[in-house]
Motif scaffolding. Sequence first.
Motif, mmCIF file in Angstrom:
data_model
loop_
_atom_site.group_PDB
_atom_site.id
_atom_site.type_symbol
_atom_site.label_atom_id
_atom_site.label_comp_id
_atom_site.label_asym_id
_atom_site.label_seq_id
_atom_site.Cartn_x
_atom_site.Cartn_y
_atom_site.Cartn_z
ATOM 1 N N PHE A 28 0.819 -1.207 0.000
ATOM 2 C CA PHE A 28 0.000 0.000 0.000
ATOM 3 C C PHE A 28 0.857 1.263 0.000
ATOM 4 N N MET A 29 1.969 1.236 0.717
ATOM 5 C CA MET A 29 2.854 2.398 0.702
ATOM 6 C C MET A 29 3.426 2.605 -0.698
ATOM 7 N N GLN B 97 0.849 3.906 -3.052
ATOM 8 C CA GLN B 97 0.672 5.342 -2.805
ATOM 9 C C GLN B 97 1.791 6.134 -3.486
ATOM 10 N N ILE C 195 1.082 6.251 -7.219
ATOM 11 C CA ILE C 195 -0.028 7.165 -7.529
ATOM 12 C C ILE C 195 0.420 8.619 -7.410
ATOM 13 N N ARG C 196 1.175 8.949 -6.399
ATOM 14 C CA ARG C 196 1.672 10.334 -6.259
ATOM 15 C C ARG C 196 2.641 10.675 -7.387
ATOM 16 N N GLU D 27 0.455 11.339 -10.280
ATOM 17 C CA GLU D 27 -0.203 12.640 -10.091
ATOM 18 C C GLU D 27 0.734 13.783 -10.488
ATOM 19 N N ALA E 252 -2.552 -0.133 -6.886
ATOM 20 C CA ALA E 252 -2.539 1.223 -7.445
ATOM 21 C C ALA E 252 -3.663 1.439 -8.451
ATOM 22 N N TYR F 129 -7.101 2.971 -7.185
ATOM 23 C CA TYR F 129 -7.270 4.374 -6.800
ATOM 24 C C TYR F 129 -8.222 5.036 -7.786
ATOM 25 N N GLU G 161 -8.467 6.796 -2.122
ATOM 26 C CA GLU G 161 -7.648 5.606 -1.887
ATOM 27 C C GLU G 161 -8.524 4.385 -1.664
#
Length: 118
Positions: free
Chosen positions: A12-13, A16, A19-20, A23, A64, A67, A111
Amino acid sequence: MTLEFSHKPNYFMYAQLIIRHIESYIKMHPDAQNAIFDLRDIYHLFQEDFASTTTNLDGILNIADEYTVDTISGDQKIISQYNIDAANNRLLIDFNAEALDALKSGKKIIEPNANNYQ
């Protein structure tokens, strides 16, 4: 003698982090409908965790791609599909057009619920 060794990667980390990364990529390339990332960049993004960049990458991407972003049509996934091209050391990601438009208009990323995974 028994040696108990447990290594549980934090999928999950890393999801994340991906995804960032996506982004920020979308902000820098607002016309992009897809992205091609070099796996060496993902390796550095994952703080040089080789297992997460190779063996565990598909599992991380499975999280991922859950999301979403709130759109007029309801919650839409940001990633429509991905492909790990190991031969060319690339990660290919196609984005959902509605989700991209919502992100560009300032909508927040939703999330996935970590309690729904084992």
